[in-house]
Design an enzyme around this catalytic site. Structure first.
Site, PDB file in Angstrom:
ATOM      1  N   GLU A  16       0.856  -1.194   0.000  1.00 20.81           N
ATOM      2  CA  GLU A  16       0.000   0.000   0.000  1.00 20.81           C
ATOM      3  C   GLU A  16       0.887   1.239   0.000  1.00 20.81           C
ATOM      4  O   GLU A  16       1.859   1.306   0.748  1.00 20.81           O
ATOM      5  CB  GLU A  16      -0.912  -0.001   1.227  1.00 20.81           C
ATOM      6  CG  GLU A  16      -1.840   1.208   1.250  1.00 20.81           C
ATOM      7  CD  GLU A  16      -2.869   1.131   2.370  1.00 20.81           C
ATOM      8  OE1 GLU A  16      -3.636   0.157   2.411  1.00 20.81           O
ATOM      9  OE2 GLU A  16      -2.880   2.051   3.199  1.00 20.81           O
ATOM     10  N   THR A  47      -3.954   4.764  -1.647  1.00 25.99           N
ATOM     11  CA  THR A  47      -5.019   5.275  -0.776  1.00 25.99           C
ATOM     12  C   THR A  47      -5.722   6.494  -1.400  1.00 25.99           C
ATOM     13  O   THR A  47      -5.224   7.115  -2.344  1.00 25.99           O
ATOM     14  CB  THR A  47      -4.487   5.655   0.622  1.00 25.99           C
ATOM     15  OG1 THR A  47      -3.588   6.744   0.474  1.00 25.99           O
ATOM     16  CG2 THR A  47      -3.802   4.493   1.302  1.00 25.99           C
ATOM     17  N   TYR A  48      -6.879   6.804  -0.798  1.00 24.85           N
ATOM     18  CA  TYR A  48      -7.727   7.893  -1.297  1.00 24.85           C
ATOM     19  C   TYR A  48      -8.100   8.776  -0.111  1.00 24.85           C
ATOM     20  O   TYR A  48      -8.570   8.268   0.912  1.00 24.85           O
ATOM     21  CB  TYR A  48      -8.988   7.268  -1.892  1.00 24.85           C
ATOM     22  CG  TYR A  48      -9.940   8.238  -2.554  1.00 24.85           C
ATOM     23  CD1 TYR A  48      -9.844   8.527  -3.914  1.00 24.85           C
ATOM     24  CD2 TYR A  48     -10.961   8.841  -1.823  1.00 24.85           C
ATOM     25  CE1 TYR A  48     -10.726   9.407  -4.523  1.00 24.85           C
ATOM     26  CE2 TYR A  48     -11.849   9.714  -2.433  1.00 24.85           C
ATOM     27  CZ  TYR A  48     -11.725   9.989  -3.784  1.00 24.85           C
ATOM     28  OH  TYR A  48     -12.610  10.849  -4.382  1.00 24.85           O
ATOM     29  N   ALA A  50     -10.244  10.738   2.217  1.00 26.64           N
ATOM     30  CA  ALA A  50     -11.695  10.776   2.409  1.00 26.64           C
ATOM     31  C   ALA A  50     -12.223  12.205   2.456  1.00 26.64           C
ATOM     32  O   ALA A  50     -13.429  12.416   2.510  1.00 26.64           O
ATOM     33  CB  ALA A  50     -12.085  10.024   3.674  1.00 26.64           C
ATOM     34  N   ARG A 106     -15.674   3.122   3.342  1.00 29.90           N
ATOM     35  CA  ARG A 106     -16.528   4.201   3.810  1.00 29.90           C
ATOM     36  C   ARG A 106     -15.698   5.462   4.038  1.00 29.90           C
ATOM     37  O   ARG A 106     -16.099   6.564   3.697  1.00 29.90           O
ATOM     38  CB  ARG A 106     -17.220   3.801   5.122  1.00 29.90           C
ATOM     39  CG  ARG A 106     -18.236   4.839   5.575  1.00 29.90           C
ATOM     40  CD  ARG A 106     -18.604   4.676   7.021  1.00 29.90           C
ATOM     41  NE  ARG A 106     -17.467   4.955   7.896  1.00 29.90           N
ATOM     42  CZ  ARG A 106     -17.514   4.893   9.218  1.00 29.90           C
ATOM     43  NH1 ARG A 106     -18.631   4.514   9.819  1.00 29.90           N
ATOM     44  NH2 ARG A 106     -16.452   5.172   9.943  1.00 29.90           N
ATOM     45  N   GLY A 107     -14.515   5.320   4.643  1.00 27.59           N
ATOM     46  CA  GLY A 107     -13.724   6.480   5.066  1.00 27.59           C
ATOM     47  C   GLY A 107     -14.040   6.814   6.507  1.00 27.59           C
ATOM     48  O   GLY A 107     -15.118   6.477   7.010  1.00 27.59           O
ATOM     49  N   ALA A 122     -19.769   1.250   3.641  1.00 26.78           N
ATOM     50  CA  ALA A 122     -19.044   0.823   2.447  1.00 26.78           C
ATOM     51  C   ALA A 122     -19.877  -0.143   1.603  1.00 26.78           C
ATOM     52  O   ALA A 122     -19.760  -0.156   0.372  1.00 26.78           O
ATOM     53  CB  ALA A 122     -17.718   0.172   2.856  1.00 26.78           C
ATOM     54  N   TYR A 142     -11.473  -5.877   9.937  1.00 25.67           N
ATOM     55  CA  TYR A 142     -10.810  -5.459  11.184  1.00 25.67           C
ATOM     56  C   TYR A 142     -10.674  -6.642  12.154  1.00 25.67           C
ATOM     57  O   TYR A 142     -11.646  -6.980  12.856  1.00 25.67           O
ATOM     58  CB  TYR A 142     -11.624  -4.306  11.817  1.00 25.67           C
ATOM     59  CG  TYR A 142     -11.762  -3.162  10.840  1.00 25.67           C
ATOM     60  CD1 TYR A 142     -10.862  -2.111  10.853  1.00 25.67           C
ATOM     61  CD2 TYR A 142     -12.744  -3.185   9.845  1.00 25.67           C
ATOM     62  CE1 TYR A 142     -10.946  -1.096   9.902  1.00 25.67           C
ATOM     63  CE2 TYR A 142     -12.830  -2.176   8.890  1.00 25.67           C
ATOM     64  CZ  TYR A 142     -11.929  -1.138   8.927  1.00 25.67           C
ATOM     65  OH  TYR A 142     -11.995  -0.147   7.969  1.00 25.67           O
ATOM     66  N   HIS A 146     -14.001  -3.267  14.138  1.00 26.59           N
ATOM     67  CA  HIS A 146     -13.926  -1.837  13.791  1.00 26.59           C
ATOM     68  C   HIS A 146     -14.213  -1.023  15.063  1.00 26.59           C
ATOM     69  O   HIS A 146     -15.109  -1.374  15.836  1.00 26.59           O
ATOM     70  CB  HIS A 146     -14.954  -1.516  12.694  1.00 26.59           C
ATOM     71  CG  HIS A 146     -14.874  -0.106  12.202  1.00 26.59           C
ATOM     72  ND1 HIS A 146     -15.656   0.895  12.741  1.00 26.59           N
ATOM     73  CD2 HIS A 146     -14.086   0.475  11.267  1.00 26.59           C
ATOM     74  CE1 HIS A 146     -15.354   2.039  12.122  1.00 26.59           C
ATOM     75  NE2 HIS A 146     -14.415   1.806  11.221  1.00 26.59           N
TER      76      HIS A 146
HETATM   77  P1  FAD Z   1     -17.734  -0.082   6.729  1.00 20.43           P
HETATM   78  O1  FAD Z   1     -17.550  -1.423   6.151  1.00 20.43           O
HETATM   79  O2  FAD Z   1     -18.895   0.721   6.264  1.00 20.43           O
HETATM   80  O3  FAD Z   1     -17.803  -0.231   8.325  1.00 20.43           O
HETATM   81  C1  FAD Z   1     -17.789   0.919   9.159  1.00 20.43           C
HETATM   82  C2  FAD Z   1     -18.553   0.636  10.446  1.00 20.43           C
HETATM   83  O4  FAD Z   1     -19.947   0.551  10.162  1.00 20.43           O
HETATM   84  C3  FAD Z   1     -18.191  -0.678  11.113  1.00 20.43           C
HETATM   85  O5  FAD Z   1     -18.237  -0.473  12.511  1.00 20.43           O
HETATM   86  C4  FAD Z   1     -19.304  -1.615  10.690  1.00 20.43           C
HETATM   87  O6  FAD Z   1     -19.533  -2.658  11.627  1.00 20.43           O
HETATM   88  C5  FAD Z   1     -20.489  -0.667  10.648  1.00 20.43           C
HETATM   89  N1  FAD Z   1     -21.556  -1.056   9.719  1.00 20.43           N
HETATM   90  C6  FAD Z   1     -21.413  -1.498   8.456  1.00 20.43           C
HETATM   91  N2  FAD Z   1     -22.623  -1.733   7.912  1.00 20.43           N
HETATM   92  C7  FAD Z   1     -23.558  -1.415   8.849  1.00 20.43           C
HETATM   93  C8  FAD Z   1     -24.976  -1.423   8.890  1.00 20.43           C
HETATM   94  N3  FAD Z   1     -25.702  -1.831   7.844  1.00 20.43           N
HETATM   95  N4  FAD Z   1     -25.607  -1.031  10.041  1.00 20.43           N
HETATM   96  C9  FAD Z   1     -24.882  -0.624  11.128  1.00 20.43           C
HETATM   97  N5  FAD Z   1     -23.523  -0.589  11.136  1.00 20.43           N
HETATM   98  C10 FAD Z   1     -22.866  -0.980  10.019  1.00 20.43           C
HETATM   99  N6  FAD Z   1      -9.700   5.450   4.674  1.00 20.43           N
HETATM  100  C11 FAD Z   1      -9.607   6.422   3.738  1.00 20.43           C
HETATM  101  O7  FAD Z   1     -10.170   7.500   3.909  1.00 20.43           O
HETATM  102  N7  FAD Z   1      -8.866   6.242   2.593  1.00 20.43           N
HETATM  103  C12 FAD Z   1      -8.220   5.067   2.336  1.00 20.43           C
HETATM  104  O8  FAD Z   1      -7.577   4.931   1.301  1.00 20.43           O
HETATM  105  C13 FAD Z   1      -8.325   4.008   3.306  1.00 20.43           C
HETATM  106  N8  FAD Z   1      -7.732   2.807   3.087  1.00 20.43           N
HETATM  107  C14 FAD Z   1      -7.933   1.777   3.974  1.00 20.43           C
HETATM  108  C15 FAD Z   1      -7.392   0.511   3.695  1.00 20.43           C
HETATM  109  C16 FAD Z   1      -7.587  -0.558   4.588  1.00 20.43           C
HETATM  110  C17 FAD Z   1      -7.025  -1.925   4.242  1.00 20.43           C
HETATM  111  C18 FAD Z   1      -8.323  -0.346   5.794  1.00 20.43           C
HETATM  112  C19 FAD Z   1      -8.513  -1.484   6.769  1.00 20.43           C
HETATM  113  C20 FAD Z   1      -8.835   0.899   6.081  1.00 20.43           C
HETATM  114  C21 FAD Z   1      -8.673   1.977   5.178  1.00 20.43           C
HETATM  115  N9  FAD Z   1      -9.213   3.239   5.419  1.00 20.43           N
HETATM  116  C22 FAD Z   1      -9.093   4.249   4.486  1.00 20.43           C
HETATM  117  C23 FAD Z   1      -9.908   3.520   6.695  1.00 20.43           C
HETATM  118  C24 FAD Z   1     -11.415   3.233   6.624  1.00 20.43           C
HETATM  119  O9  FAD Z   1     -12.032   4.153   5.738  1.00 20.43           O
HETATM  120  C25 FAD Z   1     -11.976   3.368   8.041  1.00 20.43           C
HETATM  121  O10 FAD Z   1     -11.505   2.332   8.844  1.00 20.43           O
HETATM  122  C26 FAD Z   1     -13.466   3.549   8.162  1.00 20.43           C
HETATM  123  O11 FAD Z   1     -13.759   3.930   9.515  1.00 20.43           O
HETATM  124  C27 FAD Z   1     -14.293   2.303   7.887  1.00 20.43           C
HETATM  125  O12 FAD Z   1     -14.279   1.992   6.579  1.00 20.43           O
HETATM  126  P2  FAD Z   1     -14.965   0.611   6.043  1.00 20.43           P
HETATM  127  O13 FAD Z   1     -14.898   0.685   4.572  1.00 20.43           O
HETATM  128  O14 FAD Z   1     -14.374  -0.551   6.716  1.00 20.43           O
HETATM  129  O15 FAD Z   1     -16.472   0.850   6.548  1.00 20.43           O
END
Ligand code: FAD
Length: 289
Positions: A16, A47-48, A50, A106-107, A122, A142, A146
């Site tokens: 990454e 990365t992007y 947010a 999601r970010g 996401a 995670y 998370h």
């Molecule tokens: P989600 O999958 O949406 O999860 C977020 C939270 O919402 C979790 O607690 C989950 O349990 C909860 N949730 C999901 N669906 C529901 C639902 N239907 N109802 C209730 N709760 C729900 N951030 C950036 O800005 N740019 C990047 O490039 C970046 N790269 C990353 C790369 C990796 C490998 C990782 C692990 C993280 C990265 N992040 C990045 C950080 C990430 O954006 C954050 O960790 C963010 O808080 C969660 O993103 P997610 O896509 O996992 O969210």
């Protein structure tokens, strides 16, 4: 090439990188990729921000990784501050640039930037991407849960929804205790998640970085790790070498335990990536499972 096709009979190795900060020339990323490319990663993800400024550095860097180095890129896309229209235009840009893989995120929620409200999770982004074409979709996960999730069971339930929406592979948040990963892997299997999961490894090479990691990711620091870091915190070279050695020992153990792949958070530092990859090179050639 879709990176989901890489999971065959050996563990994958991916890197990454992040786009240079706005006060750093964009060209500095060439130096980073110049150093990483000879290590022959299976893919490099970019990365992007947010923040939603959409300066397109991610897509441009991905295009360069593919064209100049012939390495498969994965473009991160974080939706929390984007409208649906902006996401569609980013996907269009990716298509034009020949990008075949996207890490749908999601970010993090930034209290000073009100979210756009088009996306809450996401999984909603994954559904939109899936509807918009044939790009391969990766998702984040995670091992320690998370930070916003009430518990790991709830988090894995939502992860399953995200995978069912269209993720073909997952990449984990960094972790320092492999037992957390093994326990998570078992729980995801029980939940019926059967896509490959790459383990995210971050070599920690200075004390400031650890403090940042703990604040940002809430990563648990095992006693063994803390002891090493406390011992060498005032000796930068020893600290760097100890961080490299710790990452190597995590990777050796993960591969011995049939991990699908390793995703190295390089912090744009080819020197450290090179030290780690040299130490474990032959392990990636041995059969995965
Ligand atoms: P989600 O999958 O949406 O999860 C977020 C939270 O919402 C979790 O607690 C989950 O349990 C909860 N949730 C999901 N669906 C529901 C639902 N239907 N109802 C209730 N709760 C729900 N951030 C950036 O800005 N740019 C990047 O490039 C970046 N790269 C990353 C790369 C990796 C490998 C990782 C692990 C993280 C990265 N992040 C990045 C950080 C990430 O954006 C954050 O960790 C963010 O808080 C969660 O993103 P997610 O896509 O996992 O969210």
């Amino acid at each position: 090439m879709k990176t989901s096709e890489l999971f065959n009979n050996r563990p994958t190795l991916s890197f990454e990188v992040f786009p240079p900060k706005s006060d750093t020339p964009i060209e500095s990323i060439y130096k980073t990729i110049d150093g990483l490319a000879p290590l022959e990663p299976d893919f490099i993800s970019v990365t992007y921000g947010a923040g939603g400024s959409g300066n397109n550095a991610t897509i441009g860097i991905c295009a360069m990784i593919k064209e100049k180095y012939g390495i498969e890129p994965v473009a991160h896309l974080a939706c929390i501050n984007l409208t649906r229209d902006k996401v569609v235009s980013e996907l269009e840009e990716m298509k034009k640039a020949g990008i075949e893989n996207v890490l749908a995120l999601r970010g993090d929620i930034n209290p000073s930037i009100p979210p756009k409200e088009d996306f809450r999770y996401a999984s909603e982004l994954v559904r939109l991407i899936k509807k918009n074409g044939d790009i391969n979709i990766l998702g984040a996960c995670y091992p320690e849960g998370h930070p916003e999730a009430p518990n790991i069971v709830e988090d894995i339930r939502h992860l399953k929804e995200k995978v069912d929406a269209g993720c073909s592979q997952l990449v984990t948040q960094l972790f320092f205790d492999n037992e957390d990963f093994y326990s998570f892997r078992e729980k995801t299997a029980i939940a019926g998640i059967n896509v490959p999961i790459e383990a995210g490894i971050m070599p920690v090479t200075n004390k400031k970085q650890i403090e940042r990691m703990v604040t940002l990711c809430h990563a648990k620091l095992p006693k063994k790790f803390v002891t090493i870091m406390e011992k060498y915190e005032h000796d930068p070279v020893a600290m760097r070498d100890a961080g490299i050695a710790y990452a190597v020992s995590q990777i050796v153990d993960l591969i011995a335990n049939d991990v699908d792949g390793i995703h190295l958070y390089t912090m744009n530092n080819p020197y450290i990536a090179e030290k780690i990859c040299t130490a474990v090179k032959s392990l990636f050639r041995s059969p995965a499972k």
